[in-house]
Design a protein around this motif. Structure first.
Motif, PDB file in Angstrom:
ATOM      1  N   PHE A   1       0.875  -1.189   0.000  1.00 41.66           N
ATOM      2  CA  PHE A   1       0.000   0.000   0.000  1.00 41.66           C
ATOM      3  C   PHE A   1       0.906   1.231   0.000  1.00 41.66           C
ATOM      4  CE2 PHE A   1      -4.330   1.256   2.097  1.00 41.66           C
ATOM      5  CZ  PHE A   1      -4.318   2.504   1.503  1.00 41.66           C
ATOM      6  N   TYR A   2       0.753   2.068  -1.017  1.00 42.27           N
ATOM      7  CA  TYR A   2       1.594   3.269  -1.135  1.00 42.27           C
ATOM      8  C   TYR A   2       0.717   4.511  -1.121  1.00 42.27           C
ATOM      9  CZ  TYR A   2       5.304   6.348  -2.904  1.00 42.27           C
ATOM     10  OH  TYR A   2       6.235   7.342  -3.051  1.00 42.27           O
ATOM     11  N   LEU A   3       1.104   5.470  -0.296  1.00 40.56           N
ATOM     12  CA  LEU A   3       0.372   6.750  -0.262  1.00 40.56           C
ATOM     13  C   LEU A   3       1.361   7.876  -0.533  1.00 40.56           C
ATOM     14  CD1 LEU A   3      -2.102   8.569   0.435  1.00 40.56           C
ATOM     15  CD2 LEU A   3      -1.444   8.364   2.837  1.00 40.56           C
ATOM     16  N   CYS A   4       0.997   8.754  -1.477  1.00 39.28           N
ATOM     17  CA  CYS A   4       1.863   9.904  -1.756  1.00 39.28           C
ATOM     18  C   CYS A   4       1.882  10.797  -0.522  1.00 39.28           C
ATOM     19  CB  CYS A   4       1.347  10.691  -2.952  1.00 39.28           C
ATOM     20  SG  CYS A   4       1.605   9.809  -4.495  1.00 39.28           S
ATOM     21  N   GLY A   5       3.079  11.037  -0.013  1.00 42.62           N
ATOM     22  CA  GLY A   5       3.224  11.821   1.207  1.00 42.62           C
ATOM     23  C   GLY A   5       3.367  13.307   0.926  1.00 42.62           C
TER      24      GLY A   5
ATOM     25  N   MET B   1       4.915   5.591   2.780  1.00 43.61           N
ATOM     26  CA  MET B   1       4.564   6.979   2.444  1.00 43.61           C
ATOM     27  C   MET B   1       5.862   7.759   2.223  1.00 43.61           C
ATOM     28  SD  MET B   1       2.556   9.959   4.563  1.00 43.61           S
ATOM     29  CE  MET B   1       1.402   8.903   5.373  1.00 43.61           C
ATOM     30  N   ASN B   2       5.976   8.380   1.043  1.00 46.87           N
ATOM     31  CA  ASN B   2       7.218   9.102   0.754  1.00 46.87           C
ATOM     32  C   ASN B   2       7.182  10.515   1.335  1.00 46.87           C
ATOM     33  OD1 ASN B   2       5.221   9.845  -1.260  1.00 46.87           O
ATOM     34  ND2 ASN B   2       6.854  11.088  -2.138  1.00 46.87           N
ATOM     35  N   LEU B   3       8.353  11.092   1.511  1.00 46.53           N
ATOM     36  CA  LEU B   3       8.468  12.489   1.920  1.00 46.53           C
ATOM     37  C   LEU B   3       9.215  13.215   0.806  1.00 46.53           C
ATOM     38  CD1 LEU B   3       9.565  11.925   5.618  1.00 46.53           C
ATOM     39  CD2 LEU B   3       7.292  12.546   4.823  1.00 46.53           C
TER      40      LEU B   3
ATOM     41  N   GLY C   1      12.895  15.171 -10.819  1.00 44.13           N
ATOM     42  CA  GLY C   1      11.514  15.665 -10.906  1.00 44.13           C
ATOM     43  C   GLY C   1      10.679  14.928  -9.870  1.00 44.13           C
ATOM     44  N   TRP C   2       9.566  15.517  -9.502  1.00 49.96           N
ATOM     45  CA  TRP C   2       8.733  14.979  -8.427  1.00 49.96           C
ATOM     46  C   TRP C   2       8.186  13.590  -8.745  1.00 49.96           C
ATOM     47  CZ3 TRP C   2       2.968  16.473  -8.104  1.00 49.96           C
ATOM     48  CH2 TRP C   2       2.374  15.860  -6.997  1.00 49.96           C
ATOM     49  N   HIS C   3       7.714  13.398 -10.011  1.00 45.13           N
ATOM     50  CA  HIS C   3       7.028  12.133 -10.324  1.00 45.13           C
ATOM     51  C   HIS C   3       7.950  10.922 -10.184  1.00 45.13           C
ATOM     52  CE1 HIS C   3       4.212  15.007 -11.800  1.00 45.13           C
ATOM     53  NE2 HIS C   3       4.989  15.375 -12.792  1.00 45.13           N
TER      54      HIS C   3
ATOM     55  N   GLU D   1      10.291  10.179  -8.088  1.00 45.75           N
ATOM     56  CA  GLU D   1      10.556   9.596  -6.764  1.00 45.75           C
ATOM     57  C   GLU D   1       9.482   8.583  -6.365  1.00 45.75           C
ATOM     58  OE1 GLU D   1      10.083  13.510  -4.628  1.00 45.75           O
ATOM     59  OE2 GLU D   1       9.156  12.263  -3.094  1.00 45.75           O
ATOM     60  N   CYS D   2       8.224   8.848  -6.726  1.00 47.25           N
ATOM     61  CA  CYS D   2       7.166   7.932  -6.282  1.00 47.25           C
ATOM     62  C   CYS D   2       7.243   6.583  -7.010  1.00 47.25           C
ATOM     63  CB  CYS D   2       5.782   8.569  -6.439  1.00 47.25           C
ATOM     64  SG  CYS D   2       5.430   9.733  -5.097  1.00 47.25           S
ATOM     65  N   SER D   3       7.596   6.610  -8.303  1.00 49.27           N
ATOM     66  CA  SER D   3       7.800   5.339  -9.015  1.00 49.27           C
ATOM     67  C   SER D   3       8.911   4.547  -8.348  1.00 49.27           C
ATOM     68  CB  SER D   3       8.207   5.606 -10.472  1.00 49.27           C
ATOM     69  OG  SER D   3       7.087   5.923 -11.256  1.00 49.27           O
TER      70      SER D   3
ATOM     71  N   PRO E   1      -1.269  15.360 -13.287  1.00 50.30           N
ATOM     72  CA  PRO E   1      -0.451  14.398 -14.030  1.00 50.30           C
ATOM     73  C   PRO E   1       0.328  13.409 -13.145  1.00 50.30           C
ATOM     74  CG  PRO E   1       0.761  16.458 -13.808  1.00 50.30           C
ATOM     75  CD  PRO E   1      -0.564  16.647 -13.089  1.00 50.30           C
ATOM     76  N   HIS E   2       0.355  13.631 -11.820  1.00 52.50           N
ATOM     77  CA  HIS E   2       1.319  12.891 -10.998  1.00 52.50           C
ATOM     78  C   HIS E   2       1.191  11.360 -11.136  1.00 52.50           C
ATOM     79  CE1 HIS E   2       4.182  12.151  -7.886  1.00 52.50           C
ATOM     80  NE2 HIS E   2       3.314  11.648  -7.045  1.00 52.50           N
ATOM     81  N   HIS E   3       0.009  10.835 -10.896  1.00 48.17           N
ATOM     82  CA  HIS E   3      -0.125   9.378 -10.935  1.00 48.17           C
ATOM     83  C   HIS E   3      -0.042   8.829 -12.361  1.00 48.17           C
ATOM     84  CE1 HIS E   3      -2.060   9.353  -6.670  1.00 48.17           C
ATOM     85  NE2 HIS E   3      -0.758   9.475  -6.662  1.00 48.17           N
TER      86      HIS E   3
ATOM     87  N   ASN F   1       1.844  10.003 -14.626  1.00 48.20           N
ATOM     88  CA  ASN F   1       3.271   9.968 -14.945  1.00 48.20           C
ATOM     89  C   ASN F   1       3.993   8.839 -14.208  1.00 48.20           C
ATOM     90  OD1 ASN F   1       2.687  12.143 -16.487  1.00 48.20           O
ATOM     91  ND2 ASN F   1       3.772  13.653 -15.245  1.00 48.20           N
ATOM     92  N   GLU F   2       3.543   8.555 -12.999  1.00 43.76           N
ATOM     93  CA  GLU F   2       4.127   7.422 -12.269  1.00 43.76           C
ATOM     94  C   GLU F   2       3.913   6.123 -13.054  1.00 43.76           C
ATOM     95  OE1 GLU F   2       3.308   6.722  -8.121  1.00 43.76           O
ATOM     96  OE2 GLU F   2       2.950   8.855  -7.788  1.00 43.76           O
ATOM     97  N   ILE F   3       2.694   5.957 -13.587  1.00 47.59           N
ATOM     98  CA  ILE F   3       2.393   4.752 -14.374  1.00 47.59           C
ATOM     99  C   ILE F   3       3.310   4.696 -15.594  1.00 47.59           C
ATOM    100  CG2 ILE F   3       0.658   3.610 -15.833  1.00 47.59           C
ATOM    101  CD1 ILE F   3      -1.505   4.736 -13.994  1.00 47.59           C
TER     102      ILE F   3
END
Ligand SMILES: [Zn+2]
Length: 483
Positions: A26-30, A66-68, A204-206, A208-210, A233-235, A237-239
Motif C-alpha cells: 500500500f503506497y500513499l503519496c506523502g 509513504m514518501n516524503l 523531478g517529483w514524479h 521519486e514515487c515510481s 499528471p502525478h499518478h 506519470n508514475e504509471i
C-alpha cells in the motif's frame, strides 16, 4: 462478502484480490515538506490510515509506505525567501509533519522514504528509461517522451489532443511535446544539486514515487492512494515511468480521496482559505477530527465549515461517553466469557445476538469500498443499545459478560478507526476540556512562582509528572503535554 474497492483505473468497484494472497502493498503519496500541511491534506492521512488498519484487522499482512518529498520547487522557493538552505526547511517541516500526524492519531507507516536519500535509485530509473528510448536529454534536463507510452492517460481518461490544446500556452520549446515531463532538472544557480550522468541537477517529483513504490513494495503493487488532484499528471506519470521500465502493471488498485471544500471551493493556499491541520488540532480533539473525516465517504467532497465540525464534536463525544459508561460499569467486575446463553433472558439474548450482527453490518459497510459513514451508522445503532443496558441496576453476571463483549467490540472497531479515547483514568475526556483544566493548574503554578513560593511551584510540576503530564517552561510561558 469480499472486499470491494472503487478503482480509478477501471472506473468501477472491483473485488479486492491482492497480487500475493494475504499480503497488501500500500503506497500513499506523502507531503512536500515546505510548510505545515493544511487540513485538506490531513484527509488522505486519516482515511488511508483507517483503511490500511482495517485491512490488517481483516487479516492481511499490510506493508504501508509513504514518501516524503524533501526536494522540490516549493521547498527551494521557501528556502530562498528565508535565506536558509533548503534542507533546513525540509527538516523543520518533516519534524512538524510527524508531530501533526501523531496528533491526528495516524499510525506510523512502515517506511517513510525521502527523495534526497534515493537520488541514486532515481538516476537508475532515468538511465533505464533513456536506454529503452522513452526518455531524452536536453541541456542537462531529462524528459519523459509521452508519445512512447501508448497507454498514457489511461488513469485519468484524458484525451491527448485535448491535453495538448490546453497546454499550448506554456509550451517549453526544448520539449518534443508539451506533455513530456521532467525526470531530471538541471540545477539553476543557487539551487541544491546532485551529480548525475547529465550534469548537476535534481529529480523531478514524479520520478521519486515510481522509484520508492517499486523499491519498497515491488514492481507491481496492490494499492496506490492519494487525493484526486494527484490523478493527473502525478499518478499518470508514475504509471508511464514504471510500466515503461518494467513492462508490468504498476498498480492494481488506484484509490483517490475527494477534496475538502470551504464554501464549495477547493481549499488550498492559493485561494487564501488556508487552515493548517495544526491550527485545527488546537481547537478540536483528535477524535472529533477523525470522526469529521469518517462521517463522509472518502471519495466525495467534504465541506470544512462550522456546522459539520460541530456535529463531529458531538458525535465523538457520544462515542466516548458510550465507551466510558461501559468501562465504568465493568470496573472491578469479574466477567465470565464466553457468555452462557442459557443464563440470559430473551431480551438479553437479543442484546447478545446484536454483537455479531453489528460486527457483520459494520464489516459489510467497510467492505463496500470503505463506506465509513455507513459503518459509523452501525456503531450508533449499537451504542443506542449499550447505553440502554449500561444504565440498568442489578445486572446478572451473564448480562455483565454481554456488556463486556459489547465493550470489546467498541475497542475492536476503535483499533482501526481511532475515534474513541480509550486511555484509562479520565483521559477519555475531550482534549480541549483537559486543556482548560491544565491552564488553571499552570496559572496557579505561575502565581506561586511569582510570589516566590517555589516549593509549591515545584510540587505542582512534580505531582503532574506523576500523573503523566510534562510541563515545559519557555519564553511564551508554560505549556503542557502528555508524557
Ligand atoms: Zn506521489
Amino acid at each position: 462478502m469480499p472486499l470491494k474497492l472503487y478503482n480509478t483505473l477501471t472506473r468501477q468497484k472491483e473485488e479486492f484480490v491482492p497480487v500475493t494472497p494475504g499480503r497488501v502493498g500500500f503506497y500513499l503519496c506523502g507531503p512536500t515538506v515546505y510548510d505545515y500541511f493544511h487540513i485538506g491534506n490531513a484527509r488522505p492521512f486519516v482515511v488511508f490510515d483507517v483503511f490500511r488498519r482495517y485491512l490488517r484487522y481483516r487479516g492481511y499482512q499490510v506493508r504501508f509506505v509513504m514518501n516524503l518529498t524533501d526536494i522540490d520547487d516549493k521547498i527551494i522557493k521557501r528556502a530562498n525567501e528565508l535565506g536558509v538552505p533548503s534542507h533546513e526547511i525540509a527538516q523543520k517541516y518533516t519534524n512538524a509533519f510527524f508531530e501533526d500526524i501523531q496528533k491526528l492519531g495516524v499510525q506510523p507507516a512502515d517506511v517513510y522514504p525521502k527523495a534526497t536519500e534515493h537520488i541514486d535509485d532515481i538516476i537508475h530509473l532515468i538511465e533505464a528509461l533513456i536506454k529503452n528510448g522513452t526518455a531524452y536529454v536536453v541541456d542537462g534536463d531529462v524528459y519523459y517522451d509521452v508519445s512512447k507510452f501508448p497507454e498514457y492517460a489511461k488513469l485519468s481518461g484524458k484525451k491527448l489532443d485535448e491535453l495538448n490544446a490546453g497546454e499550448r500556452v506554456k509550451v517549453d520549446e526544448r520539449k518534443d511535446d508539451p506533455l513530456d515531463f521532467a525526470l531530471w532538472k538541471a540545477a539553476k544557480p543557487g539551487e541544491p544539486w546532485w551529480e548525475s550522468p547529465w550534469g548537476k541537477g535534481r529529480p523531478g517529483w514524479h520520478a521519486e514515487c515510481s522509484v520508492m513504490s517499486m523499491k519498497y513494495l515491488g514492481e507491481s503493487i496492490d494499492i496506490h492512494a492519494g487525493g484526486i488532484d494527484l490523478i493527473f499528471p502525478h499518478h499518470e506519470n508514475e504509471i508511464a515511468q514504471s510500466e515503461a521500465m518494467t513492462g508490468k502493471p504498476f498498480v492494481k488498485y488506484w484509490i483517490h480521496n475527494g477534496f475538502l471544500d470551504i464554501d464549495g471551493e477547493k481549499m488550498s493556499k492559493s485561494l487564501g482559505n488556508f487552515s493548517t491541520a495544526r491550527d485545527v488540532l488546537e481547537k478540536f480533539s483528535t477524535t472529533a477530527i477523525r470522526v469529521f473525516f469518517l462521517m463522509k465517504h472518502y471519495r466525495g467532497p467534504i465541506s470544512f465549515s462550522p456546522e459539520p465540525l460541530q456535529h463531529a464534536v458531538k458525535t465523538a463525544e457520544r462515542l466516548n461517553i458510550a465507551y466510558n459508561l461501559l468501562r465504568r460499569r465493568l470496573e472491578n467486575v469479574e466477567t465470565k466469557m464466553p457468555v452462557n446463553r442459557a443464563e440470559l433472558s430473551g431480551e438479553a439474548q437479543n442484546f447478545a445476538d446484536l454483537i455479531p450482527k453489528s460486527r457483520e453490518n459494520f464489516n459489510a459497510a467497510m467492505d463496500d469500498d470503505f463506506n465509513t459513514p455507513e459503518a459509523m451508522a452501525a456503531i450508533f445503532d449499537f451504542i443506542r443499545e449499550t447505553n440502554r443496558w449500561v444504565e440498568r441496576a442489578n445486572l446478572s453476571p451473564a448480562e455483565l459478560a454481554v456488556l463486556a463483549e459489547a465493550k470489546n467490540l467498541l475497542e475492536e472497531w476503535n483499533s482501526f478507526l481511532g475515534v474513541i479515547e480509550t486511555r484509562p483514568a479520565g483521559s477519555g475526556m475531550d482534549h480541549a476540556r483537559v486543556d482548560g483544566v491544565m491552564k488553571i493548574l499552570l496559572d496557579l503554578r505561575q502565581q506561586a512562582r511569582a510570589e516566590k513560593n517555589f516549593k509549591l511551584g515545584d510540587e505542582i510540576r512534580h505531582r503532574l509528572k506523576e500523573a503523566g503530564v510534562i510541563i515545559e517552561d519557555g519564553p511564551q510561558g508554560s505549556r503542557w503535554r502528555w508524557e
